[in-house]
Scaffold this motif. Structure first.
Motif, PDB file in Angstrom:
ATOM      1  N   SER A 543      19.412  75.824  18.774  1.00 23.05           N
ATOM      2  CA  SER A 543      19.675  74.761  17.806  1.00 23.05           C
ATOM      3  C   SER A 543      18.390  73.968  17.663  1.00 23.05           C
ATOM      4  O   SER A 543      17.925  73.347  18.620  1.00 23.05           O
ATOM      5  N   THR A 544      17.789  74.032  16.504  1.00 21.82           N
ATOM      6  CA  THR A 544      16.526  73.332  16.266  1.00 21.82           C
ATOM      7  C   THR A 544      16.805  72.056  15.491  1.00 21.82           C
ATOM      8  O   THR A 544      17.409  72.092  14.412  1.00 21.82           O
ATOM      9  N   VAL A 545      16.398  70.931  16.059  1.00 26.26           N
ATOM     10  CA  VAL A 545      16.635  69.629  15.427  1.00 26.26           C
ATOM     11  C   VAL A 545      15.301  68.942  15.203  1.00 26.26           C
ATOM     12  O   VAL A 545      14.310  69.219  15.886  1.00 26.26           O
ATOM     13  N   GLY A 546      15.319  68.023  14.244  1.00 23.42           N
ATOM     14  CA  GLY A 546      14.095  67.317  13.897  1.00 23.42           C
ATOM     15  C   GLY A 546      14.105  65.889  14.395  1.00 23.42           C
ATOM     16  O   GLY A 546      15.161  65.270  14.547  1.00 23.42           O
ATOM     17  N   ALA A 547      12.919  65.357  14.650  1.00 21.11           N
ATOM     18  CA  ALA A 547      12.743  63.948  15.002  1.00 21.11           C
ATOM     19  C   ALA A 547      11.656  63.374  14.113  1.00 21.11           C
ATOM     20  O   ALA A 547      10.538  63.895  14.071  1.00 21.11           O
ATOM     21  N   ARG A 548      11.991  62.328  13.393  1.00 19.97           N
ATOM     22  CA  ARG A 548      11.004  61.683  12.533  1.00 19.97           C
ATOM     23  C   ARG A 548      10.024  60.865  13.367  1.00 19.97           C
ATOM     24  O   ARG A 548      10.254  60.607  14.552  1.00 19.97           O
ATOM     25  N   VAL A 549       8.932  60.450  12.763  1.00 19.44           N
ATOM     26  CA  VAL A 549       7.987  59.547  13.422  1.00 19.44           C
ATOM     27  C   VAL A 549       8.346  58.108  13.088  1.00 19.44           C
ATOM     28  O   VAL A 549       9.113  57.826  12.160  1.00 19.44           O
ATOM     29  N   ARG A 550       7.800  57.199  13.851  1.00 19.62           N
ATOM     30  CA  ARG A 550       7.846  55.797  13.477  1.00 19.62           C
ATOM     31  C   ARG A 550       6.654  55.511  12.580  1.00 19.62           C
ATOM     32  O   ARG A 550       5.522  55.850  12.922  1.00 19.62           O
ATOM     33  N   VAL A 551       6.902  54.882  11.448  1.00 21.62           N
ATOM     34  CA  VAL A 551       5.803  54.543  10.551  1.00 21.62           C
ATOM     35  C   VAL A 551       6.046  53.155   9.972  1.00 21.62           C
ATOM     36  O   VAL A 551       7.161  52.841   9.536  1.00 21.62           O
ATOM     37  N   SER A 552       5.039  52.311  10.043  1.00 22.25           N
ATOM     38  CA  SER A 552       5.102  50.993   9.423  1.00 22.25           C
ATOM     39  C   SER A 552       3.793  50.735   8.706  1.00 22.25           C
ATOM     40  O   SER A 552       2.730  51.204   9.133  1.00 22.25           O
ATOM     41  N   THR A 553       3.885  50.000   7.598  1.00 21.40           N
ATOM     42  CA  THR A 553       2.694  49.719   6.791  1.00 21.40           C
ATOM     43  C   THR A 553       2.694  48.253   6.383  1.00 21.40           C
ATOM     44  O   THR A 553       3.748  47.594   6.353  1.00 21.40           O
ATOM     45  N   ALA A 554       1.533  47.749   6.071  1.00 18.93           N
ATOM     46  CA  ALA A 554       1.406  46.358   5.629  1.00 18.93           C
ATOM     47  C   ALA A 554       0.241  46.234   4.676  1.00 18.93           C
ATOM     48  O   ALA A 554      -0.809  46.872   4.859  1.00 18.93           O
ATOM     49  N   LEU A 555       0.440  45.425   3.623  1.00 15.99           N
ATOM     50  CA  LEU A 555      -0.617  45.073   2.682  1.00 15.99           C
ATOM     51  C   LEU A 555      -1.077  43.651   2.971  1.00 15.99           C
ATOM     52  O   LEU A 555      -0.246  42.748   3.185  1.00 15.99           O
ATOM     53  N   SER A 556      -2.362  43.421   2.960  1.00 11.06           N
ATOM     54  CA  SER A 556      -2.881  42.073   3.157  1.00 11.06           C
ATOM     55  C   SER A 556      -3.976  41.792   2.144  1.00 11.06           C
ATOM     56  O   SER A 556      -4.565  42.718   1.573  1.00 11.06           O
ATOM     57  N   GLY A 557      -4.215  40.491   1.939  1.00  8.00           N
ATOM     58  CA  GLY A 557      -5.229  40.068   0.977  1.00  8.00           C
ATOM     59  C   GLY A 557      -4.642  39.561  -0.327  1.00  8.00           C
ATOM     60  O   GLY A 557      -5.383  39.127  -1.223  1.00  8.00           O
ATOM     61  N   TYR A 558      -3.318  39.582  -0.476  1.00  5.92           N
ATOM     62  CA  TYR A 558      -2.701  39.122  -1.721  1.00  5.92           C
ATOM     63  C   TYR A 558      -2.585  37.597  -1.685  1.00  5.92           C
ATOM     64  O   TYR A 558      -2.563  36.962  -0.637  1.00  5.92           O
ATOM     65  N   TYR A 559      -2.456  37.003  -2.883  1.00  2.00           N
ATOM     66  CA  TYR A 559      -2.387  35.543  -2.943  1.00  2.00           C
ATOM     67  C   TYR A 559      -0.967  35.037  -3.134  1.00  2.00           C
ATOM     68  O   TYR A 559      -0.685  33.863  -2.913  1.00  2.00           O
ATOM     69  N   THR A 560      -0.028  35.935  -3.505  1.00  2.00           N
ATOM     70  CA  THR A 560       1.359  35.507  -3.615  1.00  2.00           C
ATOM     71  C   THR A 560       2.243  36.735  -3.684  1.00  2.00           C
ATOM     72  O   THR A 560       1.760  37.867  -3.873  1.00  2.00           O
ATOM     73  N   THR A 561       3.538  36.533  -3.484  1.00  4.22           N
ATOM     74  CA  THR A 561       4.525  37.591  -3.664  1.00  4.22           C
ATOM     75  C   THR A 561       5.601  37.115  -4.625  1.00  4.22           C
ATOM     76  O   THR A 561       5.918  35.918  -4.682  1.00  4.22           O
ATOM     77  N   ARG A 562       6.147  38.050  -5.374  1.00  5.97           N
ATOM     78  CA  ARG A 562       7.228  37.739  -6.303  1.00  5.97           C
ATOM     79  C   ARG A 562       8.197  38.912  -6.339  1.00  5.97           C
ATOM     80  O   ARG A 562       7.802  40.056  -6.147  1.00  5.97           O
ATOM     81  N   THR A 563       9.462  38.581  -6.616  1.00  5.51           N
ATOM     82  CA  THR A 563      10.457  39.627  -6.798  1.00  5.51           C
ATOM     83  C   THR A 563      10.494  40.007  -8.272  1.00  5.51           C
ATOM     84  O   THR A 563      10.711  39.155  -9.146  1.00  5.51           O
TER      85      THR A 563
END
Length: 664
Positions: A543-563
């Motif tokens: 029985s072959t099963v998969g395991a995902r990796v942990r991945v996180s990302t971040a953007l920096s340098g922006y002056y504001t955020t909006r939805t």
């Protein structure tokens, strides 16, 4: 942590007429291997077995190219205008190159692939074809509109060049020369590109060339391209445009001594130390290389080059474009296509004829009863009388196999072997032919299922994929058996640094189940094994099963955020370079794929995709530089892609998109 840059003008092109990003990939190599050569012509090919190098002369470009046995260029000797013929010293330390337009013989250090000495042969001599014999280097040259033979003596403190060594004949052009260790004081000469051919043999033991044999139009041949003297010093083999075979002539008197039948337009010949003959032809629509046993006119193997250019036929063998490795394990062939692109083709074990072996055993058979294993050994080269094949039995009592004996092959290649299998279950008979000097080895297997009942064995969760470090329960179920109710469960994480490991061994419960839990940090192959008993066959299931990796990302340098558009957007001034940080489960040499997309014409469209190497701690920083477009919606993410990220240890895991816009 590392920081790398990616020009925004490239990464953020959104199909608005911006610069397009092109992705290319190399085609897979084929066996036997082929490598493109950096030459515009070829004159000769020589193999140095000591340093495992192949030297190819390029008269048009004026250089000698050195490659390793795989075809990778390891050195180039320049400033050799018109270089053609090559000759290797007996100790493989020096390569002698005849440099026509420099009126010189150049000595090349084979260890470094650099010019060591240059020996002038006289103004206007135009040397072309060198050969070592009688303690001197002999060369065919064409000075003054006609050809002759010269010698270079390096035995003293100063080199001595002697011209006009052939006092009996003035050749129309520089004669092609050949020699062999089997006739150490003999040089053979032949006309180049003339109709009809001329051949001559010279005794050079005295230091001068004394003609001992001569033939005009030997074998009704014309347009000589190449010649080679046999290792025993008995014959010379020629390759001429006509007739359509490599002709053989005795050195004693140049009388006919057989031939090797190839096909239209022979243009190359080389002979291995064991006497195997490689015959080449200028054949776009027929085989290009033909391999012969010594003295046998029918080939044991042929090679037909594929078409790598724009013409209708296959690639063509270059004249004088064949050379054996000294141990005869490889043959090197230079070919070119319709676009005049030259390649070095490496042919492995070419002197051994292809061998086919079959084996057949009864599909089912009763235990402790005689059965027969039969098959056939075939090749396009006949096998000697008494040829045998070995038979090995592998079963539950002999898991490593047991040699049972040999079977003699009949005149038609067939054989038969009788055996009485002592154990039930799957019995594999492996039949082997060891090969010989002229035949490749071969193996074949036949399988009989002997008197055992198969039981059911299952293992759940096959094909499922889980988040990183999830604890997963695996349950093996064993069906009906006789006495043995033990099951083993193994876990084999992907990656060569973690071994297959037994995680649970025990007796199944009343329902036939045995369970074990595993924390999954990598793709893992689980195996449940039942070792069997006297009535029920061993069984294994995976029985072959998969395991995902942990991945996180971040953007920096922006002056504001909006939805906006149901997403959180980071807003950057166009003068500010965004910084994109990625953290991912590390693994040696692991890469992550960074993707950038732009929103255009109602859909997200890819603008850039690139694989970047993670730092040893699983982190990387990407800075987008340059002057990007404003008012355009972009998004970026990092992902691990199984196999193409540099390993297959985890299952494909896509990071979350980070959305951003540039403003003025």
């Amino acid at each position: 942590m590392r920081t790398r840059t990616l020009t925004a003008a490239t990464a953020l092109a959104v199909l608005f007429g911006s610069t397009a990003l092109a992705v290319t990939s190399a085609a897979p190599a084929l066996a036997d291997s082929s490598t493109v050569l950096p030459v515009t012509s070829t004159g000769d090919v020589v193999v140095d077995g000591v340093h495992q190098r192949v030297f190819i002369s390029d008269p048009k470009s004026g250089k000698v190219v050195a490659t390793d046995y795989s075809g990778t260029v390891v050195g180039t000797v320049e400033s050799l205008p018109g270089v053609r013929g090559l000759e290797l010293s007996a100790d493989s330390g020096t390569l002698y190159a005849a440099v026509e337009d420099a009126d010189a013989i150049v000595a090349v250090d084979t260890a470094t692939a650099t010019e060591a000495h240059r020996y002038p042969t006289g103004a206007g001599t135009q040397p072309e074809y060198p050969a070592l014999a009688g303690g001197k280097l002999w060369f065919g040259y064409r000075g003054g509109g006609s050809g002759n033979i010269g010698s270079l003596d390096l035995s003293g403190s100063d080199p001595v060049v002697t011209l006009h060594q052939d006092t009996d004949k003035t050749w129309n052009d520089a004669p092609i020369l050949g020699s062999s260790t089997g006739a150490p004081d003999t040089v053979v000469a032949g006309t180049s590109g003339q109709s009809p051919n001329e051949l001559a043999v010279f005794d050079v033991s005295s230091g001068s060339a004394t003609r001992t044999a001569y033939a005009w139009d030997p074998g009704s041949s014309s347009d000589l391209s190449d010649l080679a003297v046999t290792p025993d010093g008995k014959d010379v083999v020629t390759a001429s445009g006509a007739p359509y075979k490599q002709q053989v002539f005795k050195l004693s008197d140049l009388s006919d001594d057989g031939s090797y039948t190839s096909n239209a337009y022979p243009n190359a010949v080389d002979i291995a130390p064991d006497g195997a003959v490689a015959a080449g032809t200028d054949s776009s629509y027929d085989p290009d290389v033909h391999i012969f046993r010594p003295g046998i006119s029918a080939p044991v193997r042929q090679y037909d080059f594929p078409n790598t250019g724009g013409g209708s036929g296959g690639d063509t063998l270059a004249a004088s474009g064949l050379a054996w490795a000294p141990d005869a394990s490889k043959l090197f062939a230079v070919s070119y296509n319709a676009s005049d692109i030259y390649s070095l083709r490496v042919l492995d074990n070419p002197a051994k004829a292809d061998t086919t072996l079959t084996a057949s055993a009864p599909a089912t058979a009763p235990r402790a009863k005689a059965l027969s294993v039969t098959g056939k050994l075939t090749s396009n080269a006949a096998f000697p009388s008494g040829t045998t094949v070995s038979v090995r039995r592998t079963d539950a009592e002999s898991p490593s196999g047991k040699l049972l004996g040999t079977a003699t092959v009949g005149a038609d290649g067939s054989y038969s072997f009788a055996d009485t299998p002592p154990a039930g279950g799957q019995v594999v008979y492996t039949v082997g032919y060891a090969g010989d000097e002229y035949h490749a080895s071969a193996t074949a297997t036949g399988t009989a299922n002997v008197t055992k009942t198969t039981t059911a064995l299952t293992l759940d969760n096959n094909g499922k994929v889980y988040a990183y470090n999830t604890q997963v329960k695996f349950t093996a179920h064993l069906g009906t058996t006789y006495k043995n109710r033990t099951v083993e469960i193994y876990a084999d994480p992907y990656g060569g640094d973690k071994p297959n490991k037994l995680i649970k061994s025990g007796t199944v419960d009343a329902s036939g189940n045995l369970s074990a839990s595993v924390y999954l940090t990598r793709d893992t192959k689980l195996t449940a094994r039942f070792t069997g008993d006297t009535r029920y066959a061993p069984a294994a299931v995976t029985s072959t099963v998969g395991a995902r990796v942990r991945v996180s990302t971040a953007l920096s340098g922006y002056y504001t955020t909006r939805t906006a558009w149901n997403q959180t957007y980071r807003y950057f001034h166009k003068s500010k370079d965004p910084v994109f940080d990625t953290t991912m489960t590390p693994y040696p040499n692991r890469k992550y794929r960074v993707e950038v997309q732009g929103y255009h014409d109602g859909a997200w469209r890819g603008t850039h995709s690139e694989y970047l190497v993670l730092g040893s701690g699983g982190q990387d920083t990407l800075e987008l530089t340059g002057t990007p477009p404003t008012g355009v919606r972009f998004r970026i993410r990092s992902s691990y892609i199984d196999t193409t990220s540099g390993d297959n240890v985890n299952s494909t895991t896509y990071g979350t998109w980070k959305y951003f816009i540039f403003t003025s």
